[in-house]
Design a protein around this motif. Sequence first.
Motif, short mmCIF file in Angstrom:
data_model
loop_
_atom_site.label_atom_id
_atom_site.label_comp_id
_atom_site.label_asym_id
_atom_site.label_seq_id
_atom_site.Cartn_x
_atom_site.Cartn_y
_atom_site.Cartn_z
N PHE A 1 -60.72 12.24 -5.95
CA PHE A 1 -61.75 12.86 -5.12
C PHE A 1 -61.23 13.67 -3.96
CE2 PHE A 1 -63.66 8.90 -6.86
CZ PHE A 1 -64.54 9.52 -7.73
N GLN A 2 -59.94 13.73 -3.77
CA GLN A 2 -59.41 14.55 -2.69
C GLN A 2 -59.72 16.02 -2.96
OE1 GLN A 2 -55.19 14.75 -2.37
NE2 GLN A 2 -55.20 15.32 -0.21
N GLY A 3 -60.44 16.66 -2.06
CA GLY A 3 -60.78 18.07 -2.22
C GLY A 3 -61.81 18.34 -3.28
N ALA A 4 -62.56 17.29 -3.71
CA ALA A 4 -63.55 17.49 -4.77
C ALA A 4 -64.85 18.07 -4.25
CB ALA A 4 -63.85 16.14 -5.45
N GLY A 5 -65.00 18.19 -2.92
CA GLY A 5 -66.23 18.71 -2.37
C GLY A 5 -67.20 17.59 -2.05
N SER A 6 -68.29 17.92 -1.40
CA SER A 6 -69.26 16.95 -0.97
C SER A 6 -70.38 16.82 -1.97
CB SER A 6 -69.84 17.32 0.41
OG SER A 6 -70.90 16.45 0.76
N ALA A 7 -70.55 15.59 -2.52
CA ALA A 7 -71.66 15.36 -3.43
C ALA A 7 -72.99 15.44 -2.70
CB ALA A 7 -71.52 13.98 -4.08
N LEU A 8 -72.99 15.14 -1.40
CA LEU A 8 -74.24 15.19 -0.64
C LEU A 8 -74.73 16.62 -0.51
CD1 LEU A 8 -73.52 12.63 2.23
CD2 LEU A 8 -74.70 12.25 0.07
N LEU A 9 -73.80 17.54 -0.21
CA LEU A 9 -74.20 18.94 -0.09
C LEU A 9 -74.64 19.50 -1.43
CD1 LEU A 9 -71.43 20.29 2.32
CD2 LEU A 9 -73.78 19.63 2.87
N GLN A 10 -74.01 19.04 -2.52
CA GLN A 10 -74.41 19.50 -3.84
C GLN A 10 -75.79 19.02 -4.21
OE1 GLN A 10 -71.32 18.19 -6.48
NE2 GLN A 10 -69.72 19.34 -5.43
#
Length: 265
Positions: free
Chosen positions: A254-263
């Motif tokens: 998950f490092q640098g995978a982006g934010s699931a909340l923003l998605q």
Amino acid sequence: MNETISKSSLGKWGQRLLAAVFLGGQVLVHLLRGKIHRRNTLEQMAAVGPDSLFIALLTAIFVGAVFTIQVAREFITFGAGNLVGGVLAVALTRELSPVLTAVIIAGRVGSAFAAEIGTMRVTEQIDALLMLKTDPVDYLVIPRVIACFLMMPVLTLLSLVTGMLGGLFISINVYNLSDTQFLDSARNFLDTWDILSAIVKGCCFGVLIAVIGCSWGLTTTGGAKGVGQSTTTAVVTALLIIFISNFFLSWLMFQGAGSALLQGF
């Protein structure tokens, strides 16, 4: 005196940990040779999976419910009630379900492996197997490793579903969120990689629990007292390794995978 005993215990623990690493290598080599006792494997799969299902699901439903209680009130206060299902889904999938299921299996199954094989060691049943030209790794260890490897992901996914049901129940009956809102949020936040990460973690944790439990059993000495000490130390070691490996797995996945909340918006 106490310091000397402590250093001696730590040194012995380190030796047994190295023995577990060596045993893991042996398991890999033997598996590549295709040496699998199918009957033993099926028996161990039943012990790891169906026999552990109730406690794993019971734990998951309350974990999901408690997490929702802690999160939902704050989110609703800030007008973000539509995020509750998604946050719970991400937390359960990435961390809570794999780790808590592994903790349960380590306490229930890992301890049983250490106690069973440790008892066989101190009563010289392992020596009897060797005299009969039966490799203990093939007969005792590999079936347990395969069972944990196959059953842990299944238990993890079932715990995920059950935890979501616990959170859904609390959301509907305590915070008056609609089931559609909760489930849509979860569906929007999760992606395929999240589910795969839970499966990968389950497989890794299962192998670690089985190898550590079996290794501590095989290195047991000192009669009944030694069996008890091996069982306790095997569980503590398995929990420690689970938490450490979970850190590195999460870092890699998950490092640098982006934010699931923003998605999810």
